[in-house]
Design a protein around this motif. Sequence first.
Motif, mmCIF file in Angstrom:
data_model
loop_
_atom_site.group_PDB
_atom_site.id
_atom_site.type_symbol
_atom_site.label_atom_id
_atom_site.label_comp_id
_atom_site.label_asym_id
_atom_site.label_seq_id
_atom_site.Cartn_x
_atom_site.Cartn_y
_atom_site.Cartn_z
ATOM 1 N N GLY A 1 0.820 -1.213 0.000
ATOM 2 C CA GLY A 1 0.000 0.000 0.000
ATOM 3 C C GLY A 1 0.846 1.251 0.000
ATOM 4 O O GLY A 1 0.549 2.214 -0.699
ATOM 5 N N ARG A 2 1.933 1.240 0.792
ATOM 6 C CA ARG A 2 2.809 2.408 0.865
ATOM 7 C C ARG A 2 3.484 2.679 -0.471
ATOM 8 O O ARG A 2 3.588 3.820 -0.919
ATOM 9 N N LEU B 1 2.458 1.707 -3.456
ATOM 10 C CA LEU B 1 1.469 2.158 -4.442
ATOM 11 C C LEU B 1 1.080 3.608 -4.192
ATOM 12 O O LEU B 1 0.908 4.387 -5.126
ATOM 13 N N GLU B 2 0.943 3.976 -2.892
ATOM 14 C CA GLU B 2 0.552 5.350 -2.576
ATOM 15 C C GLU B 2 1.628 6.342 -3.014
ATOM 16 O O GLU B 2 1.333 7.375 -3.606
ATOM 17 N N ALA B 3 2.896 6.000 -2.725
ATOM 18 C CA ALA B 3 3.997 6.882 -3.118
ATOM 19 C C ALA B 3 4.023 7.043 -4.635
ATOM 20 O O ALA B 3 4.214 8.145 -5.158
ATOM 21 N N ARG B 4 3.787 5.944 -5.350
ATOM 22 C CA ARG B 4 3.812 5.981 -6.820
ATOM 23 C C ARG B 4 2.662 6.842 -7.341
ATOM 24 O O ARG B 4 2.832 7.646 -8.261
ATOM 25 N N HIS B 5 1.487 6.679 -6.714
ATOM 26 C CA HIS B 5 0.327 7.451 -7.137
ATOM 27 C C HIS B 5 0.551 8.947 -6.903
ATOM 28 O O HIS B 5 0.260 9.773 -7.755
ATOM 29 N N THR C 1 -4.599 7.985 8.040
ATOM 30 C CA THR C 1 -4.483 7.040 6.927
ATOM 31 C C THR C 1 -5.600 7.264 5.903
ATOM 32 O O THR C 1 -5.392 7.082 4.716
ATOM 33 N N TYR C 2 -6.782 7.668 6.392
ATOM 34 C CA TYR C 2 -7.877 7.915 5.457
ATOM 35 C C TYR C 2 -7.769 9.286 4.809
ATOM 36 O O TYR C 2 -8.233 9.485 3.685
ATOM 37 N N VAL D 1 -4.384 -4.455 -0.672
ATOM 38 C CA VAL D 1 -3.283 -3.526 -0.958
ATOM 39 C C VAL D 1 -3.759 -2.101 -1.241
ATOM 40 O O VAL D 1 -2.958 -1.182 -1.332
ATOM 41 N N GLY D 2 -5.054 -1.923 -1.385
ATOM 42 C CA GLY D 2 -5.577 -0.584 -1.638
ATOM 43 C C GLY D 2 -5.407 -0.162 -3.077
ATOM 44 O O GLY D 2 -4.843 -0.886 -3.895
ATOM 45 N N GLY D 3 -5.914 1.019 -3.409
ATOM 46 C CA GLY D 3 -5.763 1.545 -4.759
ATOM 47 C C GLY D 3 -7.087 1.637 -5.477
ATOM 48 O O GLY D 3 -8.158 1.436 -4.889
#
Lengths: 146, 104
Positions: free
Chosen positions: A18-19, A21-25, A86-87, B43-45
């Motif tokens: 998740g981290r 993917l979030e950084a990439r997004h 987080t949200y 994993v979210g997204g």
Amino acid sequence: MIDLAIFAALVVIGYVVGRILEARHYRSIREREQAYGNIMMFASRFPPTLDPLRQDLVAGSVVVSADYFKVVVARLQGIVGGRLKTYESLLDRARREAILRMKEEARARGARMIVNVKFQTFSIPGRKPGSLVGVEMLAYGTALLG
Amino acid sequence: MLVTNLEIVPGKRVGKHLGLVQGSTVRSKHVGKDIMAGLKNIVGGELKGYTDLLKEARDEATQRMVKQAETVGANAVLNVRYSTSSITQGAAEMLAYGTAVFLE
């Protein structure tokens, strides 16, 4: 014991993947925000110019889901209340993505500004009562063309 | 048909007000999308399937609104708004509404 191991594994996978993917997004969002910087957005109901312009409704939307880690942390934080960090980042990401998709549509039609921008948030409930599949963010407004 | 969420159209005059027009649709997800979403919840997204589902629903609601506007003789719909509500688990209603007018 096995249940606990699965739970721990899901939290770890959720956190790590998740981290990343979030950084990439966020990186992609920042890049595109630069690229679409010349399309102006206004929340006002009336266009800044009254010259005859063509106009068209444009919209952008995205459905996002939280990772397992975020859900667990939010649930724990929910006991004491306060900021659900987080949200916050999840919804911020979704709204900015929706804006970018709206701007993408506006640019495809040759527009330079979007007026009367509205936002709408819709949470999609899951099969289990109280569970959440994802959150939809919608941004829409009128693109002024030409 | 001009569809906008502004209340005025620069350079045009509203000749006739034709009242409120609306279009709506109720959609539900299918099981395959649910399974994919379940995996994504780890994993979210983005849930692409859901994004498309709601977008299609919104487009259809808009089309139905436009169709209604056509039948009352309008050539534009002003001040368009969207609204989404969940009816039950796994189903959502999309509503699009606005004011039908005849522009001169």
